[in-house]
Design an enzyme around this catalytic site. Structure first.
Site, PDB file in Angstrom:
ATOM      1  CB  SER A  63     -29.938   0.045  22.989  1.00  0.00           C
ATOM      2  OG  SER A  63     -29.907  -0.037  21.602  1.00  0.00           O
ATOM      3  CE  LYS A  66     -30.948   2.063  19.628  1.00  0.00           C
ATOM      4  NZ  LYS A  66     -30.936   0.641  19.251  1.00  0.00           N
ATOM      5  CE1 TYR A 189     -28.541   5.078  18.074  1.00  0.00           C
ATOM      6  CE2 TYR A 189     -26.620   4.386  16.815  1.00  0.00           C
ATOM      7  CZ  TYR A 189     -27.706   4.074  17.610  1.00  0.00           C
ATOM      8  OH  TYR A 189     -27.963   2.777  17.948  1.00  0.00           O
ATOM      9  CE1 TYR A 241     -31.075  -3.992  21.340  1.00  0.00           C
ATOM     10  CE2 TYR A 241     -30.898  -5.273  23.339  1.00  0.00           C
ATOM     11  CZ  TYR A 241     -30.505  -4.203  22.570  1.00  0.00           C
ATOM     12  OH  TYR A 241     -29.549  -3.352  23.024  1.00  0.00           O
ATOM     13  CB  VAL A 259     -25.097  -4.278  23.341  1.00  0.00           C
ATOM     14  CG1 VAL A 259     -26.100  -4.752  22.319  1.00  0.00           C
ATOM     15  CG2 VAL A 259     -24.484  -2.946  22.953  1.00  0.00           C
TER      16      VAL A 259
HETATM   17  N1  GLU Z   1     -24.395   1.851  19.802  1.00  0.00           N
HETATM   18  C1  GLU Z   1     -24.983   0.623  19.495  1.00  0.00           C
HETATM   19  C2  GLU Z   1     -25.281   0.505  18.030  1.00  0.00           C
HETATM   20  O1  GLU Z   1     -25.902   1.349  17.472  1.00  0.00           O
HETATM   21  C3  GLU Z   1     -26.206   0.408  20.328  1.00  0.00           C
HETATM   22  C4  GLU Z   1     -26.386  -1.011  20.482  1.00  0.00           C
HETATM   23  C5  GLU Z   1     -27.376  -1.437  21.518  1.00  0.00           C
HETATM   24  O2  GLU Z   1     -27.206  -1.222  22.719  1.00  0.00           O
HETATM   25  O3  GLU Z   1     -28.344  -2.063  21.084  1.00  0.00           O
HETATM   26  O4  GLU Z   1     -24.900  -0.415  17.378  1.00  0.00           O
END
Ligand code: GLU
Length: 339
Positions: A63, A66, A189, A241, A259
């Site tokens: 994540s 992002k 993504y 989060y 994560v």
């Molecule tokens: N690739 C993960 C997903 O989209 C990212 C999760 C994360 O690090 O929050 O579920």
């Protein structure tokens, strides 16, 4: 940051045996991480490096990507166009929530939850999937300062098991946020999440954001400086989060976690910080990572609202500006004169 080398050494010793939390398991490949991995890296805007532990251990960025892809979309589309498609409101919901993307909101709440990040990937420009991927990899390369690559097994694992993300993409299509090329957008993504980094790389990336978009080691421009405040704002309000509010309160540093166990933090005009430890809590945040950030913030007064507050040019009443300042404002801010 004097005492920094000794302090990160102390934090490393203090928390290396903290074994609460668990490895992310919803992407099968992530369960292969070693729970003992632990690293702290700090890179200043002058390019000084302070680090300890497994700072060269590779893992996938997840994540944290992002943040940087959002910056790329800002450059590709501009701020207002992006805001029409993706909001900047914290959700308080888990990262992969489907609930918020409904008839009321008509757009994802912010680019740090999966719905918003998938929409962001859908806005990356390029003639075809390969060009989009190559542009994205080049963007990451500029931030990191060396060639980058995707972890193919993690990418395949994400693609094979990402049913929830696929559901989000279908909802985004239904609301007219993305075009009808769902699999291509999802691939981009999943590829951004599968980018291979180490803790040192993450600190350099964060330091690039701290240094007005310029990589402090290579001096290459990662992003136009005018978009840094947009990126840091969403990091500050949405980056951790559904812990983002408490993080802002306790730590007060624009940050983003993933994560796989990484957390980056940006101290504007000063330094980038990264911590890596793959044991995460139920929200998806690295437990040792949060402890380290909280301690660093306390020790060095890094909370955004710690005194002294950053200087505001509006209040900087210098000799040659005083004439142009209206009487009323001069009166309000001149605390030395009796009312
Ligand atoms: N690739 C993960 C997903 O989209 C990212 C999760 C994360 O690090 O929050 O579920």
């Amino acid at each position: 940051m004097s005492n920094l080398p000794e302090f990160i050494k102390f934090l490393y010793q203090e928390y290396r045996h903290l074994n609460s939390g668990s490895l992310a398991s919803y992407i099968p490949e992530l369960t292969k991480a070693n729970p003992n991995w632990f690293a702290i890296s700090v890179v200043t805007k002058e390019g000084e490096i302070f680090e300890i532990g497994d700072s060269q251990e590779n893992f996938t960025i997840q994540s944290i990507s992002k943040v940087f892809v959002y910056g790329m979309a800002l450059e590709d589309c501009d701020r207002e166009t992006l805001l029409e498609k993706i909001g900047v409101e914290p959700t308080g919901d888990p990262f992969n929530s489907v609930i918020r993307l409904d008839e009321n909101s008509k757009r994802p709440d912010n680019p740090m939850v999966n719905a918003g990040a998938i929409a962001t990937a859908g806005l990356i420009k390029g003639a075809n999937a390969t060009e989009k991927l190559n542009r994205m990899l080049d963007m990451f390369r500029r931030y990191i300062g060396h060639d980058v690559f995707i972890n193919a097994p993690v990418f395949m694992s994400e693609r094979a098991t990402g049913h929830r993300n696929r559901a989000l993409a279908n909802l985004l299509l239904n609301f007219g946020i993305i075009e009808n090329n769902i699999e291509e957008i999802l691939d981009l993504y999943f590829q951004q999440c599968s980018l291979v980094v180490n803790c040192h790389d993450l600190a350099v990336m964060a330091a690039t954001l701290a240094n007005r978009g310029v990589n402090p080691i290579t001096k290459e421009q990662g992003i136009k400086p005018c978009y840094i405040r947009d990126i840091l704002s969403v990091m500050y309000t949405c980056g951790m989060y559904n812990y983002a509010g408490e993080w802002a309160y306790r730590v007060g540093i624009p940050a983003k976690s993933g994560v796989s166990g990484g957390i980056i933090g940006v101290i504007p005009d000063s330094a980038g910080i990264a911590v890596f430890s793959p044991l995460i809590d139920s929200r998806g945040n690295s437990i040792r990572g949060m402890k380290v950030f909280e301690a660093l913030s306390d020790k060095f007064n890094l909370h955004l609202f710690d005194y002294p507050l950053p200087k505001c040019s509006f209040l900087d009443i210098s000799e040659n500006r005083i004439e142009s300042i209206p009487k009323k404002i001069e009166f309000i801010f001149d605390k030395t004169k009796p009312l």
